[in-house]
Design an enzyme around this catalytic site. Structure first.
Site, mmCIF file in Angstrom:
data_model
loop_
_atom_site.group_PDB
_atom_site.id
_atom_site.type_symbol
_atom_site.label_atom_id
_atom_site.label_comp_id
_atom_site.label_asym_id
_atom_site.label_seq_id
_atom_site.Cartn_x
_atom_site.Cartn_y
_atom_site.Cartn_z
ATOM 1 N N LYS A 62 44.977 -12.529 17.499
ATOM 2 C CA LYS A 62 44.690 -13.814 18.144
ATOM 3 C C LYS A 62 43.283 -14.275 17.788
ATOM 4 C CE LYS A 62 47.846 -13.048 21.980
ATOM 5 N NZ LYS A 62 48.075 -12.370 23.242
ATOM 6 N N GLN A 94 45.524 -10.607 28.606
ATOM 7 C CA GLN A 94 46.631 -9.909 27.949
ATOM 8 C C GLN A 94 47.420 -9.076 28.961
ATOM 9 O OE1 GLN A 94 47.429 -10.340 24.686
ATOM 10 N NE2 GLN A 94 49.132 -8.911 24.769
ATOM 11 N N ASP A 130 48.379 -19.757 28.450
ATOM 12 C CA ASP A 130 49.624 -18.974 28.473
ATOM 13 C C ASP A 130 50.719 -19.711 29.245
ATOM 14 O OD1 ASP A 130 49.952 -16.517 27.175
ATOM 15 O OD2 ASP A 130 48.625 -15.488 28.578
HETATM 16 N N1 GUN Z 1 51.748 -9.725 26.348
HETATM 17 C C1 GUN Z 1 52.815 -9.893 25.532
HETATM 18 N N2 GUN Z 1 53.010 -11.209 25.279
HETATM 19 C C2 GUN Z 1 52.046 -11.873 25.943
HETATM 20 C C3 GUN Z 1 51.714 -13.248 26.063
HETATM 21 O O1 GUN Z 1 52.357 -14.143 25.505
HETATM 22 N N3 GUN Z 1 50.638 -13.536 26.853
HETATM 23 C C4 GUN Z 1 49.918 -12.570 27.474
HETATM 24 N N4 GUN Z 1 48.888 -12.951 28.232
HETATM 25 N N5 GUN Z 1 50.206 -11.279 27.375
HETATM 26 C C5 GUN Z 1 51.259 -10.937 26.618
#
Ligand code: GUN
Length: 309
Positions: free
Chosen positions: A63, A107, A130
């Site tokens: 990311k 996350q 998100d």
């Molecule tokens: N863990 C796995 N996929 C995601 C996501 O799309 N967002 C977040 N914050 N954590 C994740």
């Protein structure tokens, strides 16, 4: 649209190339970011990782890399697994108040002693890239402008590109998670699809799936949807990313597969996303798109129409 010329031909579904699609989206994001820079705005994304989960570390690094590659600012906060809830909430409060930060992502999964709902709902909804905050969930459910969860957003962008108008199509979403299944169903409903949410308790899941013009698989069970559950010509979006043993590649080797049995489904579907290279690459691209959308809103700039829905 990307893929082979054999669209819809029997025995040869078009392969929806999520990698190419994500590259195109990132190019549009970079162009937006360059235009925003002329107005003195550089979107910034803060990612918070608690603990040392190896898969999460890989995602977070990816990311950050893609954020910077698109010309945005990346802020990484890596906290130890025993971080207290109070310390995590204090960090989020600082990020909420930081004018350089337009998007905040915590996350998941979080270590067990932390209350994920509490933590997610402490993020400023305007920075909730998100789309997990209860405000954004409610806005989406009531058809209002929301920041939308990245994976379903990526699926919808690919479906629109593949099918154009989705109105009146039968959509079946297999999986009812807050991150994918439920927001995916809401998005499809907004497109005027007739939506069914199926799950592990659904009776005769095969028959339900066979009614789908659009079949979205998001259950996290490797290859559980066989080709004979797919309606001929259907568009299949496979959200699953499962690692399984692959003795054919050598002892101890593994490979990634989706929730759909690709080899049988590809013979029946009209179009299908592969795993890997389908939905996966779109998720981070949509996170970057959401960060641009959030930064535009926060600074009163026009909505980036080609990045949002
Ligand atoms: N863990 C796995 N996929 C995601 C996501 O799309 N967002 C977040 N914050 N954590 C994740």
């Amino acid at each position: 649209m990307t893929g082979s010329d054999t669209a819809g031909a029997q025995g040869a579904a078009r392969i929806i190339d999520g990698k190419a699609f994500a590259e195109g989206l990132r190019a549009r994001i970079s162009a937006h970011v360059a235009r925003m820079a002329e107005q003195g705005v550089t979107p910034g994304l803060a990612v918070v990782l608690v603990g040392e989960d190896p898969a999460s570390q890989v995602y977070v690094a990816s990311k950050a890399k893609q954020t910077v590659a698109c010309g945005m600012k990346s802020f990484e906060h890596r906290l130890s697994a025993d971080t207290s809830e109070a310390d995590l909430l204090a960090l989020i409060e600082r990020l909420n108040a930081d004018p350089e930060v337009h998007g905040i992502l915590v996350q998941l999964p979080l270590p067990g002693h932390l209350n994920s709902d509490l933590v997610i709902n402490s993020i400023d909804p305007a920075k909730d890239v998100d789309g997990f905050h209860i405000s954004n969930v409610g806005l989406l459910a009531t058809g209002q402008d929301a920041l939308v969860s990245c994976t379903p957003l990526g699926c919808l962008l690919m479906l629109r590109e593949e099918l154009g108008n989705l109105s009146g199509l039968n959509a079946v979403v297999v999986g009812r998670s807050n991150i994918v299944g439920k927001p995916m169903a809401q998005l499809l409903l907004r497109e005027s699809c007739t939506v069914t949410i199926a799950h592990s308790r659904t009776k005769d899941l095969g028959a339900v799936c066979r009614g789908a013009d659009i079949l979205v698989a998001a259950v996290g069970r490797p290859q559980m949807i066989p080709g004979d559950w797919v309606k001929p010509g259907a568009t299949v979006i496979d959200v699953g990313i499962n690692r399984i043993d692959a003795p054919e590649k050598g002892e101890g080797k593994t490979r990634l597969v989706g929730d759909v049995d690709f080899d049988s489904a590809v013979k029946v579907a009209g179009a299908i996303t592969p795993v890997p290279g389908g939905v996966g690459p779109m998720t981070i691209a949509c996170l970057l798109a959401n960060t641009v959308t959030a930064a535009s809103r926060i600074h009163g700039l026009p909505k980036p129409e080609d990045l949002s829905i």
